[in-house]
Design an enzyme around this catalytic site. Sequence first.
Site, mmCIF file in Angstrom:
data_model
loop_
_atom_site.group_PDB
_atom_site.id
_atom_site.type_symbol
_atom_site.label_atom_id
_atom_site.label_comp_id
_atom_site.label_asym_id
_atom_site.label_seq_id
_atom_site.Cartn_x
_atom_site.Cartn_y
_atom_site.Cartn_z
ATOM 1 N N SER A 172 80.265 71.113 50.271
ATOM 2 C CA SER A 172 80.493 71.204 51.714
ATOM 3 C C SER A 172 81.065 69.932 52.317
ATOM 4 C CB SER A 172 79.198 71.573 52.444
ATOM 5 O OG SER A 172 78.262 70.522 52.364
ATOM 6 N N LYS A 181 75.544 66.865 56.525
ATOM 7 C CA LYS A 181 76.666 67.288 57.360
ATOM 8 C C LYS A 181 76.996 66.186 58.370
ATOM 9 C CE LYS A 181 76.915 71.589 55.792
ATOM 10 N NZ LYS A 181 76.072 71.329 54.615
#
Length: 205
Positions: free
Chosen positions: A119, A157
Amino acid sequence: MLTKRQKEILQFIARFTYQKGYNPTLKEIANHFGLSAVSTIHEHLQKLVKEGYLQKTGRGKFRINRDRLFDEDPLRFPFYGEIAAGEPIQIQEDIFEHVDITDLIDCENCYALRVKGYSMIEDHILDGDIIIVENRKDVLNGEVAVVLIDGEEATLKRFYREKGFVKLVPANSNMEPMYFEAERVQVQGVVKGIIRSFKGLKRRF
């Protein structure tokens, strides 16, 4: 044998002197380490002189013994400039500038995690990388953070606050941002650096 604080003071003096061209004062050293008494710094400097890491050259002036400095700091590597992945370079024997990764590895308030997944690949954080995370709760918009969602699921993230919500943005154009109520998200730390073994990399083309 130097204490951890003495090593830190030695490294600070070396960086300060290299960047500014002159030695820091006792007060500047004390301020950097959040100490009010310069007498404590003076005692540490006396130890550094006695052990041969510093040599007094005048009132408040020191010469750094580079050989002892690098022996004391094994996570420093000679910096020889840039390479274009083509022409050979000339390795120099007498060089002062070094790449210092001790701040990345030797961090009192840090811990390491191994990355699993893809990711964050567009931020050059790959599956299998080890990230060094600074353990702090305050995070600026856009920083890469380790967060805990609902006290259970941890993820890595880019972090953004948006009017009562938190937006967690992956660095992968194939994935969508995630939105959560702010109270559901707990910051566990902020990424300070990445460690990657070239040996472990797989060819991707």
